[in-house]
Design a protein around this motif. Structure first.
Motif, PDB file in Angstrom:
ATOM      1  N   MET A   1       0.809  -1.223   0.000  1.00  0.00           N
ATOM      2  CA  MET A   1       0.000   0.000   0.000  1.00  0.00           C
ATOM      3  C   MET A   1       0.848   1.283   0.000  1.00  0.00           C
ATOM      4  O   MET A   1       0.576   2.205  -0.782  1.00  0.00           O
ATOM      5  CB  MET A   1      -0.961  -0.005   1.186  1.00  0.00           C
ATOM      6  N   PRO A   2       1.897   1.406   0.856  1.00  0.00           N
ATOM      7  CA  PRO A   2       2.720   2.623   0.795  1.00  0.00           C
ATOM      8  C   PRO A   2       3.364   2.833  -0.577  1.00  0.00           C
ATOM      9  O   PRO A   2       3.498   3.964  -1.039  1.00  0.00           O
ATOM     10  CB  PRO A   2       3.791   2.387   1.871  1.00  0.00           C
TER      11      PRO A   2
ATOM     12  N   ILE B   1      -7.881   7.866  14.286  1.00  0.00           N
ATOM     13  CA  ILE B   1      -7.212   8.991  13.625  1.00  0.00           C
ATOM     14  C   ILE B   1      -7.513  10.302  14.338  1.00  0.00           C
ATOM     15  O   ILE B   1      -6.643  11.162  14.505  1.00  0.00           O
ATOM     16  CB  ILE B   1      -7.624   9.070  12.136  1.00  0.00           C
ATOM     17  N   GLY B   2      -8.776  10.465  14.790  1.00  0.00           N
ATOM     18  CA  GLY B   2      -9.176  11.706  15.460  1.00  0.00           C
ATOM     19  C   GLY B   2      -8.485  11.904  16.794  1.00  0.00           C
ATOM     20  O   GLY B   2      -8.128  13.026  17.158  1.00  0.00           O
ATOM     21  N   LYS B   3      -8.274  10.823  17.542  1.00  0.00           N
ATOM     22  CA  LYS B   3      -7.680  10.932  18.874  1.00  0.00           C
ATOM     23  C   LYS B   3      -6.167  10.742  18.866  1.00  0.00           C
ATOM     24  O   LYS B   3      -5.497  11.111  19.829  1.00  0.00           O
ATOM     25  CB  LYS B   3      -8.310   9.887  19.800  1.00  0.00           C
TER      26      LYS B   3
ATOM     27  N   LYS C   1       8.435   9.309   7.874  1.00  0.00           N
ATOM     28  CA  LYS C   1       7.250  10.169   7.876  1.00  0.00           C
ATOM     29  C   LYS C   1       7.094  10.872   9.218  1.00  0.00           C
ATOM     30  O   LYS C   1       6.750  12.058   9.280  1.00  0.00           O
ATOM     31  CB  LYS C   1       5.993   9.352   7.573  1.00  0.00           C
ATOM     32  N   LEU C   2       7.368  10.141  10.311  1.00  0.00           N
ATOM     33  CA  LEU C   2       7.273  10.723  11.646  1.00  0.00           C
ATOM     34  C   LEU C   2       8.294  11.848  11.818  1.00  0.00           C
ATOM     35  O   LEU C   2       7.967  12.915  12.343  1.00  0.00           O
ATOM     36  CB  LEU C   2       7.490   9.645  12.706  1.00  0.00           C
ATOM     37  N   GLN C   3       9.528  11.613  11.363  1.00  0.00           N
ATOM     38  CA  GLN C   3      10.561  12.633  11.460  1.00  0.00           C
ATOM     39  C   GLN C   3      10.201  13.868  10.630  1.00  0.00           C
ATOM     40  O   GLN C   3      10.441  15.003  11.046  1.00  0.00           O
ATOM     41  CB  GLN C   3      11.911  12.070  11.001  1.00  0.00           C
TER      42      GLN C   3
ATOM     43  N   LEU D   1      -0.647   8.319  11.237  1.00  0.00           N
ATOM     44  CA  LEU D   1       0.607   7.583  11.356  1.00  0.00           C
ATOM     45  C   LEU D   1       0.493   6.482  12.408  1.00  0.00           C
ATOM     46  O   LEU D   1       1.004   5.379  12.224  1.00  0.00           O
ATOM     47  CB  LEU D   1       1.747   8.548  11.723  1.00  0.00           C
ATOM     48  N   THR D   2      -0.200   6.790  13.510  1.00  0.00           N
ATOM     49  CA  THR D   2      -0.437   5.767  14.545  1.00  0.00           C
ATOM     50  C   THR D   2      -1.208   4.594  13.964  1.00  0.00           C
ATOM     51  O   THR D   2      -0.924   3.433  14.276  1.00  0.00           O
ATOM     52  CB  THR D   2      -1.225   6.372  15.723  1.00  0.00           C
TER      53      THR D   2
END
Length: 357
Positions: free
Chosen positions: A127-128, A261-263, A314-316, A267-268
Motif C-alpha cells: 500500500m505505501p 485517527i481523530g484521537k 514520515k514521523l521525522q 501515522l499511529t
C-alpha cells in the motif's frame, strides 16, 4: 510552594499516562474490529468454511447496511450534521471516490476466495508503494530517490513472500493488487478532491455520502455476474444473524477508524496496522491452519522493516514540519512585540518633543 509544584507535576504525569492509556485503547479497538471483519469476511466467502462465494453481494450488503444506518443517524436522529454539498460537488468529488472504493472493496473481498488471510496481509504491505507512486504521478508529492529505494525494498520483500507462498494463486494475487491500486488512488483523490477544498468528512458523513454511491456502482456488476447465480440457487436462505453481525462489525470498524485517527493520528494507524498484520498472520497459521513458509516470513520480514523505516521517516518529517511551524509562529510573535515596542518608543519620543515645545 514545594507541595504546589509537586501537585502540578503529579497532575501532569497523570494526564500523560491517561492519554497514553487511551491511545492504546483506541489502537486495541481498531485492531480488534479490523481483525474481526477480515476473519469474518474470510469465513463467509471461503468455500471450505461458510461457502458463500459472492463478494459483490457481501459488499453490497455492507454498503446497504451502512447507508441505512448513516441516514438514520444524520436525518432522523440528527446526531451528526450533514455538510453543505452541492450536486456539482457531489458528482465531481464524491462519485469518483465512491467508484474507486466500491472497486477496492469488491476486489479485496474477492481475493479471500483464492488466497489465505496471511498472504493477503503480506500483499497489503504494498500500500505505501502504491500511494507514493500515484502521489508522484499526480504531482502531489515530489520524487525522492531515497524514498523510492525504500519502496523497492518493500516490493522485493513482498515478491519474496509471494515466491514462498505454498498456495499461490495468480488470479487471487491480481485481484488483491488491483484492490491495493484502487484503494491507493482513492486515498490520493481524497486529498485532491476533498481535503484540499476544506471538506472534512467523519465516518458517519462519509458513509452517508459515499455508501449509497458504492451500492449503486456495485449493482451493475452484481446484476451481470452474481444475480443470475443467486437466483438459480433457490435453496439459499439469507442468514440475518451472520450477515447482520458482519455488517454491524463493518460499520463499527468505520467508526473505530475515525476514533483512532481523530484521537491519535493517521501515522499511529499505520503503525498499528503493522501490528495487526503480524497478529493476523499468527492467527491464520495457528487457528485457520494456513500454511506459512519460512520464505514467506523472510520476505514479509524485509517488507515489514522497510515499512517501519518508511513510517519512521514520515514521523521525522512531521516533527520537522511541526518544529518549523512553531519557529515561524515564534518569529511572528517576536516581530509583533518589537513592532509594538517601536510604536511605544515613537509615542514616548513624540511626547518628549511636545513637552520641550
Amino acid at each position: 510552594m514545594g507541595k504546589g509544584f509537586s501537585s502540578t507535576s503529579n497532575n501532569g504525569s497523570s494526564s500523560i499516562i491517561r492519554k497514553v492509556l487511551l491511545s492504546y485503547l483506541y489502537v486495541s479497538i481498531w485492531i480488534f474490529l479490523s481483525f474481526t471483519v477480515i476473519v469474518f469476511n474470510k469465513y463467509i466467502l471461503d468455500r471450505k468454511m461458510y461457502d458463500w462465494p459472492y463478494p459483490i453481494s457481501l459488499t453490497m450488503i455492507h454498503m446497504g447496511f451502512c447507508s441505512t444506518l448513516a441516514f438514520l443517524l444524520v436525518r432522523v436522529f440528527k446526531l451528526v450534521e450533514p455538510i453543505g454539498m452541492s450536486r456539482e460537488m457531489y458528482m465531481s468529488s464524491v462519485v469518483p471516490i465512491g467508484a474507486l472504493y466500491s472497486l477496492s472493496l469488491w476486489l479485496s473481498n474477492s481475493a479471500y476466495i483464492y488466497l489465505s488471510v496471511s498472504f493477503i496481509q503480506m500483499l497489503k504491505a504494498l500500500m505505501p508503494v502504491a500511494v507514493y507512486s500515484i502521489s508522484v504521478l499526480m504531482k502531489r508529492e515530489g520524487f525522492k530517490s531515497e524514498t523510492m529505494v525504500n519502496m523497492v525494498c518493500i516490493s522485493v520483500g513482498v515478491a519474496i513472500a509471494a515466491y514462498g507462498e505454498a498456495l499461490f494463486n495468480m488470479w487471487g494475487v491480481i485481484l488483491q493488487l488491483g484492490a491495493v491500486a484502487f484503494e491507493a488512488t482513492r486515498l490520493v483523490l481524497i486529498q485532491i478532491l476533498l481535503t484540499s477544498k476544506g471538506i472534512s468528512l467523519n465516518p458517519i458523513t462519509s458513509l452517508y455520502y459515499v455508501a449509497p454511491c458504492c451500492f449503486l456502482f456495485l449493482s451493475i456488476p452484481w446484476t451481470i455476474v452474481e444475480y443470475p447465480t443467486l437466483r438459480a440457487t433457490s435453496s439459499f436462505n439469507f442468514d440475518f444473524v451472520v450477515f447482520g453481525t458482519n455488517s454491524a462489525c463493518a460499520f463499527a470498524l468505520n467508526l473505530a477508524v475515525f476514533l483512532l485517527i481523530g484521537k491519535t493520528s493517521a501515522l499511529t494507524m499505520n503503525v498499528a496496522g503493522v501490528v495487526k498484520d503480524w497478529l493476523l498472520i499468527a492467527f491464520s497459521w495457528s487457528v485457520i491452519k494456513d500454511r506459512v513458509t519460512t520464505i514467506n516470513l523472510l520476505g514479509y520480514g524485509l517488507a515489514f522493516l522497510a515499512v517501519c523505516y518508511y513510517n519512521h521517516c514520515k514521523l521525522q518529517a512531521l516533527k520537522a514540519k511541526e518544529a518549523q511551524k512553531k519557529s515561524v509562529e515564534q518569529d511572528e510573535e517576536v516581530g509583533r512585540l518589537l513592532e509594538h515596542a517601536g510604536d511605544r518608543d515613537e509615542d514616548l519620543h513624540g511626547r518628549k518633543l511636545d513637552a520641550q515645545a
